[in-house]
Design a protein around this motif. Structure first.
Motif, PDB file in Angstrom:
ATOM      1  N   ALA A   1      -8.965  -3.807  -3.193  1.00  0.00           N
ATOM      2  CA  ALA A   1      -8.520  -4.368  -1.916  1.00  0.00           C
ATOM      3  C   ALA A   1      -9.419  -5.486  -1.398  1.00  0.00           C
ATOM      4  CB  ALA A   1      -8.423  -3.256  -0.869  1.00  0.00           C
ATOM      5  N   GLU A   2     -10.620  -5.620  -1.943  1.00  0.00           N
ATOM      6  CA  GLU A   2     -11.541  -6.689  -1.515  1.00  0.00           C
ATOM      7  C   GLU A   2     -11.631  -7.806  -2.543  1.00  0.00           C
ATOM      8  OE1 GLU A   2     -12.663  -3.292  -1.202  1.00  0.00           O
ATOM      9  OE2 GLU A   2     -11.819  -3.386   0.808  1.00  0.00           O
ATOM     10  N   TRP A   3     -10.683  -7.888  -3.459  1.00  0.00           N
ATOM     11  CA  TRP A   3     -10.611  -8.894  -4.516  1.00  0.00           C
ATOM     12  C   TRP A   3     -11.692  -8.716  -5.570  1.00  0.00           C
ATOM     13  CZ3 TRP A   3      -6.040 -10.952  -4.498  1.00  0.00           C
ATOM     14  CH2 TRP A   3      -5.369 -11.154  -3.282  1.00  0.00           C
TER      15      TRP A   3
ATOM     16  N   GLU B   1       0.814  -1.216   0.000  1.00  0.00           N
ATOM     17  CA  GLU B   1       0.000   0.000   0.000  1.00  0.00           C
ATOM     18  C   GLU B   1       0.846   1.263   0.000  1.00  0.00           C
ATOM     19  OE1 GLU B   1      -3.770   2.058   2.308  1.00  0.00           O
ATOM     20  OE2 GLU B   1      -2.934   0.195   3.090  1.00  0.00           O
ATOM     21  N   ARG B   2       1.927   1.283   0.766  1.00  0.00           N
ATOM     22  CA  ARG B   2       2.782   2.482   0.786  1.00  0.00           C
ATOM     23  C   ARG B   2       3.371   2.750  -0.584  1.00  0.00           C
ATOM     24  NH1 ARG B   2       6.523   1.177   5.704  1.00  0.00           N
ATOM     25  NH2 ARG B   2       6.438  -0.696   4.475  1.00  0.00           N
TER      26      ARG B   2
ATOM     27  N   VAL C   1       6.220  -0.811  -7.837  1.00  0.00           N
ATOM     28  CA  VAL C   1       5.837  -1.673  -6.716  1.00  0.00           C
ATOM     29  C   VAL C   1       6.351  -3.086  -6.999  1.00  0.00           C
ATOM     30  CG1 VAL C   1       3.572  -2.283  -7.673  1.00  0.00           C
ATOM     31  CG2 VAL C   1       3.919  -2.368  -5.208  1.00  0.00           C
ATOM     32  N   ALA C   2       6.822  -3.760  -5.946  1.00  0.00           N
ATOM     33  CA  ALA C   2       7.257  -5.156  -6.090  1.00  0.00           C
ATOM     34  C   ALA C   2       6.029  -6.059  -6.195  1.00  0.00           C
ATOM     35  CB  ALA C   2       8.105  -5.571  -4.891  1.00  0.00           C
ATOM     36  N   ILE C   3       6.150  -7.067  -7.037  1.00  0.00           N
ATOM     37  CA  ILE C   3       5.072  -8.055  -7.174  1.00  0.00           C
ATOM     38  C   ILE C   3       5.613  -9.394  -6.700  1.00  0.00           C
ATOM     39  CG2 ILE C   3       3.482  -9.216  -8.744  1.00  0.00           C
ATOM     40  CD1 ILE C   3       3.746  -6.780 -10.604  1.00  0.00           C
TER      41      ILE C   3
ATOM     42  N   ALA D   1      -7.044   2.297  -7.395  1.00  0.00           N
ATOM     43  CA  ALA D   1      -8.067   1.253  -7.509  1.00  0.00           C
ATOM     44  C   ALA D   1      -7.468  -0.144  -7.478  1.00  0.00           C
ATOM     45  CB  ALA D   1      -8.865   1.438  -8.793  1.00  0.00           C
ATOM     46  N   VAL D   2      -6.219  -0.284  -7.908  1.00  0.00           N
ATOM     47  CA  VAL D   2      -5.584  -1.606  -8.007  1.00  0.00           C
ATOM     48  C   VAL D   2      -4.752  -1.865  -6.761  1.00  0.00           C
ATOM     49  CG1 VAL D   2      -4.020  -3.057  -9.341  1.00  0.00           C
ATOM     50  CG2 VAL D   2      -5.544  -1.458 -10.516  1.00  0.00           C
ATOM     51  N   ALA D   3      -5.149  -2.874  -5.987  1.00  0.00           N
ATOM     52  CA  ALA D   3      -4.448  -3.222  -4.753  1.00  0.00           C
ATOM     53  C   ALA D   3      -3.928  -4.652  -4.756  1.00  0.00           C
ATOM     54  CB  ALA D   3      -5.371  -3.022  -3.558  1.00  0.00           C
TER      55      ALA D   3
END
Length: 126
Positions: free
Chosen positions: A64-66, A21-22, A91-93, A42-44
């Protein structure tokens, strides 16, 4: 751990990633799907899921809620994960393989697969 459900929009989850998130909120996160920019807020989460009707997988960008934000099709898990690395920057995946399904979950997947294939046969594309 915030594990996704077994089925998301009629697909079976194979692997998933929870995006930091950060890193997402830092302003450096960018996400594309089919070449179109997505709202980084929107993409978490990301999911690679099996297409239950025909060969292939989906790369699903989730909230965030899938919940599905957008999905793209790919030939296999490796191609979808490579596309995620290329289209999500800043962001790392870290992919997590989905756990082994319980007997009840396997039955649910098979019932869903049969139902979707029946509908696809009744209403073919085109």
């Amino acid at each position: 751990m915030d594990e996704p459900p077994v089925l998301i929009d009629g697909t079976r989850v194979l692997a998933y990633a929870i995006l930091d998130e950060r890193a997402r909120k830092s302003g450096g996160f960018r996400a594309l799907a089919a070449g179109m920019p997505l709202d980084g807020n929107a993409v978490a989460r990301l999911v690679v899921a099996e297409n239950l009707v025909e060969e292939g997988v989906f790369l699903i960008h989730c909230d965030a809620e899938w919940g599905t934000v957008v999905a793209e099709t790919f030939a296999d898990l490796e191609a979808a994960q490579a596309a995620a690395r290329e289209s999500c920057t800043g962001v790392a995946i870290d992919w997590i393989p989905f756990r082994t399904l319980t007997g009840e979950e396997r039955r649910e997947v098979e019932v869903t697969r049969d139902f979707l294939r029946e509908i696809a046969a009744e209403f073919p594309p085109g």
